[in-house]
Design a protein around this motif. Structure first.
Motif, PDB file in Angstrom:
ATOM      1  N   ALA A 148     -36.246 -70.060 -34.088  1.00 35.67           N
ATOM      2  CA  ALA A 148     -35.943 -70.516 -32.730  1.00 35.67           C
ATOM      3  C   ALA A 148     -35.550 -71.995 -32.713  1.00 35.67           C
ATOM      4  O   ALA A 148     -34.604 -72.382 -32.017  1.00 35.67           O
ATOM      5  CB  ALA A 148     -37.143 -70.273 -31.819  1.00 35.67           C
ATOM      6  N   VAL A 149     -36.260 -72.814 -33.494  1.00 39.34           N
ATOM      7  CA  VAL A 149     -35.935 -74.245 -33.557  1.00 39.34           C
ATOM      8  C   VAL A 149     -34.557 -74.447 -34.175  1.00 39.34           C
ATOM      9  O   VAL A 149     -33.739 -75.219 -33.663  1.00 39.34           O
ATOM     10  CB  VAL A 149     -37.022 -75.020 -34.337  1.00 39.34           C
ATOM     11  CG1 VAL A 149     -36.582 -76.437 -34.635  1.00 39.34           C
ATOM     12  CG2 VAL A 149     -38.332 -75.028 -33.570  1.00 39.34           C
ATOM     13  N   GLU A 150     -34.259 -73.753 -35.288  1.00 37.61           N
ATOM     14  CA  GLU A 150     -32.951 -73.874 -35.939  1.00 37.61           C
ATOM     15  C   GLU A 150     -31.828 -73.492 -34.995  1.00 37.61           C
ATOM     16  O   GLU A 150     -30.833 -74.202 -34.875  1.00 37.61           O
ATOM     17  CB  GLU A 150     -32.886 -72.990 -37.188  1.00 37.61           C
ATOM     18  CG  GLU A 150     -33.481 -73.593 -38.415  1.00 37.61           C
ATOM     19  CD  GLU A 150     -33.286 -72.722 -39.650  1.00 37.61           C
ATOM     20  OE1 GLU A 150     -32.719 -71.615 -39.550  1.00 37.61           O
ATOM     21  OE2 GLU A 150     -33.728 -73.156 -40.718  1.00 37.61           O
ATOM     22  N   ALA A 203     -27.251 -74.905 -31.563  1.00 35.92           N
ATOM     23  CA  ALA A 203     -26.536 -74.719 -30.301  1.00 35.92           C
ATOM     24  C   ALA A 203     -26.375 -76.049 -29.562  1.00 35.92           C
ATOM     25  O   ALA A 203     -25.322 -76.321 -28.977  1.00 35.92           O
ATOM     26  CB  ALA A 203     -27.275 -73.718 -29.428  1.00 35.92           C
ATOM     27  N   ALA A 204     -27.400 -76.888 -29.589  1.00 35.97           N
ATOM     28  CA  ALA A 204     -27.332 -78.160 -28.879  1.00 35.97           C
ATOM     29  C   ALA A 204     -26.399 -79.158 -29.574  1.00 35.97           C
ATOM     30  O   ALA A 204     -25.729 -79.941 -28.906  1.00 35.97           O
ATOM     31  CB  ALA A 204     -28.722 -78.752 -28.740  1.00 35.97           C
ATOM     32  N   GLY A 206     -18.576 -76.588 -37.861  1.00 35.96           N
ATOM     33  CA  GLY A 206     -17.910 -76.688 -39.147  1.00 35.96           C
ATOM     34  C   GLY A 206     -18.468 -77.739 -40.081  1.00 35.96           C
ATOM     35  O   GLY A 206     -18.548 -77.538 -41.286  1.00 35.96           O
ATOM     36  N   SER A 207     -18.872 -78.875 -39.537  1.00 35.27           N
ATOM     37  CA  SER A 207     -19.248 -79.985 -40.407  1.00 35.27           C
ATOM     38  C   SER A 207     -20.755 -80.146 -40.591  1.00 35.27           C
ATOM     39  O   SER A 207     -21.181 -80.807 -41.526  1.00 35.27           O
ATOM     40  CB  SER A 207     -18.669 -81.285 -39.859  1.00 35.27           C
ATOM     41  OG  SER A 207     -19.197 -81.560 -38.578  1.00 35.27           O
ATOM     42  N   CYS A 208     -21.562 -79.580 -39.706  1.00 27.32           N
ATOM     43  CA  CYS A 208     -23.010 -79.785 -39.776  1.00 27.32           C
ATOM     44  C   CYS A 208     -23.755 -78.460 -39.836  1.00 27.32           C
ATOM     45  O   CYS A 208     -23.343 -77.480 -39.238  1.00 27.32           O
ATOM     46  CB  CYS A 208     -23.514 -80.560 -38.558  1.00 27.32           C
ATOM     47  SG  CYS A 208     -22.928 -82.242 -38.485  1.00 27.32           S
ATOM     48  N   ASP A 209     -24.869 -78.474 -40.553  1.00 31.74           N
ATOM     49  CA  ASP A 209     -25.773 -77.335 -40.586  1.00 31.74           C
ATOM     50  C   ASP A 209     -27.188 -77.873 -40.412  1.00 31.74           C
ATOM     51  O   ASP A 209     -27.452 -79.042 -40.664  1.00 31.74           O
ATOM     52  CB  ASP A 209     -25.642 -76.573 -41.902  1.00 31.74           C
ATOM     53  CG  ASP A 209     -26.308 -75.211 -41.843  1.00 31.74           C
ATOM     54  OD1 ASP A 209     -26.521 -74.697 -40.730  1.00 31.74           O
ATOM     55  OD2 ASP A 209     -26.630 -74.664 -42.916  1.00 31.74           O
ATOM     56  N   LEU A 250     -30.669 -82.270 -41.239  1.00 31.84           N
ATOM     57  CA  LEU A 250     -29.263 -82.160 -40.866  1.00 31.84           C
ATOM     58  C   LEU A 250     -28.449 -82.277 -42.149  1.00 31.84           C
ATOM     59  O   LEU A 250     -28.615 -83.234 -42.911  1.00 31.84           O
ATOM     60  CB  LEU A 250     -28.881 -83.285 -39.904  1.00 31.84           C
ATOM     61  CG  LEU A 250     -27.405 -83.404 -39.555  1.00 31.84           C
ATOM     62  CD1 LEU A 250     -26.980 -82.244 -38.660  1.00 31.84           C
ATOM     63  CD2 LEU A 250     -27.128 -84.724 -38.876  1.00 31.84           C
ATOM     64  N   VAL A 251     -27.599 -81.306 -42.402  1.00 32.81           N
ATOM     65  CA  VAL A 251     -26.735 -81.315 -43.584  1.00 32.81           C
ATOM     66  C   VAL A 251     -25.303 -81.519 -43.092  1.00 32.81           C
ATOM     67  O   VAL A 251     -24.768 -80.689 -42.357  1.00 32.81           O
ATOM     68  CB  VAL A 251     -26.845 -79.989 -44.371  1.00 32.81           C
ATOM     69  CG1 VAL A 251     -25.946 -80.022 -45.589  1.00 32.81           C
ATOM     70  CG2 VAL A 251     -28.283 -79.732 -44.778  1.00 32.81           C
TER      71      VAL A 251
END
Length: 149
Positions: free
Chosen positions: A64-66, A71-72, A77-80, A110-111
């Motif tokens: 749920a946190v992920e 979503a926020a 494309g650039s961040c995971d 944050l990747v």
């Protein structure tokens, strides 16, 4: 001055300017993503980690946190986003009972993957790092809302 000197200087300088512009652009995007992530990760851990919708287990709260942070952020494309948890326990050898035995440490990562991955121009090669990482940690009591350490 020789004829064509400015053309040669421009041909040498343009690839360097392009690479520097890409580095600065990626750095600005990473700093912007980190600023948003720092605020969002703590808010979402408090909102979703303490009282997740549905099942009340650690796996459901991590998912749920992920999902809420992804979503926020809105940077598909650039961040995971990666979230992991671990129990926080009293130190070994302590004979006193722990005041809050159900503390959980949430570590949100944050990747960031720079764009473009590789760029080859005459005389210069730009190769972005594989990924940049930024972490944020918060310790909460999953069963008592408002208990943040």
């Amino acid at each position: 001055m020789q004829s064509g000197q400015m053309t040669v200087e421009l041909a040498v300088l343009v690839p360097v300017v392009i690479v520097v512009a890409l580095i600065v652009g990626n750095l600005m995007e990473f700093v912007d993503a980190c600023a948003a992530f720092d605020r969002l990760s703590l808010d979402e851990v408090i909102a979703e980690g303490v009282s997740p919708a549905g099942e009340q287990n650690v796996t459901a709260s991590v998912a749920a946190v992920e999902d809420a942070i992804r979503a926020a952020l809105g940077r598909e494309g650039s961040c995971d986003v990666e979230v992991r948890t671990e129990r926080v326990s009293a130190g070994e050898g302590e004979s006193l009972l722990s005041v809050a035995p159900l503390l959980t440490r949430y570590t949100c990562t944050l990747v960031f993957r720079p764009w473009p991955r590789e760029l080859r121009l005459p005389g210069i090669t730009y190769s972005a790092p594989l990924e940049l990482r930024h972490e944020r940690t918060l310790v909460i009591d999953r069963y008592r809302p408002g208990v943040v350490v």
